[in-house]
Design a protein around this motif. Structure first.
Motif, PDB file in Angstrom:
ATOM      1  N   LYS A  85     -17.335  -9.252  -1.387  1.00  6.79           N
ATOM      2  CA  LYS A  85     -16.072  -8.548  -1.606  1.00  6.79           C
ATOM      3  C   LYS A  85     -15.656  -7.770  -0.360  1.00  6.79           C
ATOM      4  N   THR A  86     -16.615  -7.131   0.306  1.00  6.77           N
ATOM      5  CA  THR A  86     -16.302  -6.360   1.507  1.00  6.77           C
ATOM      6  C   THR A  86     -15.787  -7.261   2.623  1.00  6.77           C
ATOM      7  N   SER A  87     -16.470  -8.386   2.841  1.00  2.53           N
ATOM      8  CA  SER A  87     -16.050  -9.315   3.893  1.00  2.53           C
ATOM      9  C   SER A  87     -14.681  -9.904   3.594  1.00  2.53           C
ATOM     10  N   TYR A  88     -14.422 -10.202   2.327  1.00  2.00           N
ATOM     11  CA  TYR A  88     -13.132 -10.769   1.941  1.00  2.00           C
ATOM     12  C   TYR A  88     -11.999  -9.780   2.224  1.00  2.00           C
ATOM     13  N   LEU A  89     -12.289  -8.483   2.045  1.00  2.00           N
ATOM     14  CA  LEU A  89     -11.247  -7.474   2.205  1.00  2.00           C
ATOM     15  C   LEU A  89     -10.975  -7.124   3.663  1.00  2.00           C
ATOM     16  N   VAL A  90     -12.018  -6.935   4.472  1.00  2.00           N
ATOM     17  CA  VAL A  90     -11.798  -6.329   5.795  1.00  2.00           C
ATOM     18  C   VAL A  90     -12.362  -7.116   6.965  1.00  2.00           C
ATOM     19  N   SER A  91     -12.886  -8.320   6.766  1.00  2.00           N
ATOM     20  CA  SER A  91     -13.543  -9.007   7.873  1.00  2.00           C
ATOM     21  C   SER A  91     -12.604  -9.297   9.037  1.00  2.00           C
ATOM     22  N   ASP A  92     -11.314  -9.504   8.757  1.00  3.79           N
ATOM     23  CA  ASP A  92     -10.352  -9.779   9.824  1.00  3.79           C
ATOM     24  C   ASP A  92      -9.707  -8.510  10.364  1.00  3.79           C
ATOM     25  N   GLY A  93     -10.035  -7.364   9.806  1.00  3.24           N
ATOM     26  CA  GLY A  93      -9.434  -6.116  10.246  1.00  3.24           C
ATOM     27  C   GLY A  93      -8.018  -5.940   9.715  1.00  3.24           C
ATOM     28  N   PHE A  94      -7.474  -4.762   9.965  1.00  7.23           N
ATOM     29  CA  PHE A  94      -6.106  -4.464   9.551  1.00  7.23           C
ATOM     30  C   PHE A  94      -5.203  -4.414  10.773  1.00  7.23           C
ATOM     31  N   LYS A  95      -4.065  -5.072  10.678  1.00  4.57           N
ATOM     32  CA  LYS A  95      -3.115  -5.104  11.786  1.00  4.57           C
ATOM     33  C   LYS A  95      -1.932  -4.203  11.444  1.00  4.57           C
ATOM     34  N   TYR A  96      -1.553  -3.363  12.387  1.00  5.99           N
ATOM     35  CA  TYR A  96      -0.480  -2.407  12.173  1.00  5.99           C
ATOM     36  C   TYR A  96       0.791  -2.865  12.882  1.00  5.99           C
ATOM     37  N   SER A  97       1.925  -2.686  12.232  1.00  5.76           N
ATOM     38  CA  SER A  97       3.209  -3.085  12.798  1.00  5.76           C
ATOM     39  C   SER A  97       4.241  -2.011  12.488  1.00  5.76           C
ATOM     40  N   GLN A  98       5.454  -2.211  12.987  1.00  2.00           N
ATOM     41  CA  GLN A  98       6.531  -1.246  12.781  1.00  2.00           C
ATOM     42  C   GLN A  98       7.732  -1.957  12.192  1.00  2.00           C
ATOM     43  N   SER A  99       8.458  -1.267  11.329  1.00  2.00           N
ATOM     44  CA  SER A  99       9.543  -1.913  10.601  1.00  2.00           C
ATOM     45  C   SER A  99      10.801  -2.108  11.442  1.00  2.00           C
ATOM     46  N   ASP A 100      10.899  -1.416  12.589  1.00  2.00           N
ATOM     47  CA  ASP A 100      12.047  -1.634  13.478  1.00  2.00           C
ATOM     48  C   ASP A 100      11.548  -1.840  14.901  1.00  2.00           C
ATOM     49  N   ASP A 101      12.462  -2.065  15.817  1.00  2.00           N
ATOM     50  CA  ASP A 101      12.092  -2.391  17.198  1.00  2.00           C
ATOM     51  C   ASP A 101      11.983  -1.167  18.098  1.00  2.00           C
TER      52      ASP A 101
END
Length: 257
Positions: A85-101
């Protein structure tokens, strides 16, 4: 495990953050600390179960004739469940983005800071605790003697706290804000007996930081209480709950395991 587990539950108090002072912090903690201790005890046992300390190890054959056939094998499905369950949730990490430019460089710098703090590993460890015992804890603070720079050196620290030491209490007010948070540490051990004879509680509200020292794990026997301003103006301890009941995957499947 001797008891049935139904999650950690939410600890609540009538006071809001600004209502907690040096004069009432001990009495507030006396009300909730029995629940905190029970949650810590359950978490320790669930973590032991995750590592393989399971009831089969204590079982014996009922008759003397069968005693020599008392073969014990731990098939640790709890460990497999939590890691999957842990690997399925976070193994690829979290990517952060912004809603505008606008100001996209800010997100780029934030991601660099996360790399400097090894946030992927810390996210994995918090998620592991969430699946073991239903919640995890994190402490965030400014980095001492550092300022934000453009080399990716983080101006803040991310510290994962041990759920067998950390706790959070929420207000019963309509917004359910975090009223206090903290952790308890065993800070002194008797020289000859090996028993713990001093505990230190560090407790945060938005306005203040309290330190309570006791000669036992009963906070009512406080020998020292100090207070100082919380210069952050925010509670630095965050609880990550797996679900509303704070129940992990082990206790959900405990009878089958």
């Amino acid at each position: 495990m001797p008891k049935c587990y139904l999650g950690r539950g939410v600890i609540k108090i009538a006071e809001r953050s600004e209502d907690i002072t040096k004069d009432n912090i001990v009495s507030i903690m006396q009300k909730i600390y029995p629940t905190i201790k029970e949650q810590h005890r359950a978490t320790r046992e669930l973590y032991g179960f995750f590592l393989g300390k399971q009831p089969i190890l204590d079982k014996e054959r009922p008759t003397e004739e069968q005693a020599f056939k008392n073969n014990i094998v731990v098939e640790n499905h709890a460990y497999k469940l939590v890691n999957f369950k842990t690997s399925y949730l976070v193994s690829d990490g979290f990517k952060y983005s912004q809603s505008d430019d606008k100001r996209t460089d800010d997100v780029t710098m934030l991601n660099k800071y996360f790399v400097d703090e090894d946030k992927l590993t810390k996210d994995y460890n918090v998620a592991k605790w969430m699946y073991v015992c239903g919640h995890g804890f994190r402490f965030i603070r400014p980095t001492a003697n550092k300022r934000a720079n453009f080399d990716g050196e983080s101006p803040f620290n991310i510290v994962n706290l041990d759920p067998t030491q950390a706790f959070i209490a929420y207000s019963t007010s309509v917004d359910g804000e975090v009223a206090l948070s903290g952790y308890v540490a065993q800070t002194k051990q008797a020289e000859f007996t090996g028993t713990i004879d001093e505990y230190t509680f560090t407790i945060y509200t938005k306005e203040r930081v309290f330190t309570i020292v006791t000669n036992s794990d009963d906070i009512g026997y406080a020998t020292k209480v100090t207070e100082e301003p919380n210069v952050l103006g925010e509670n630095p301890i965050i609880e990550y709950a797996l679900n509303e009941a704070r129940i992990g995957v082990i206790e959900v499947a405990y009878s089958a395991l």
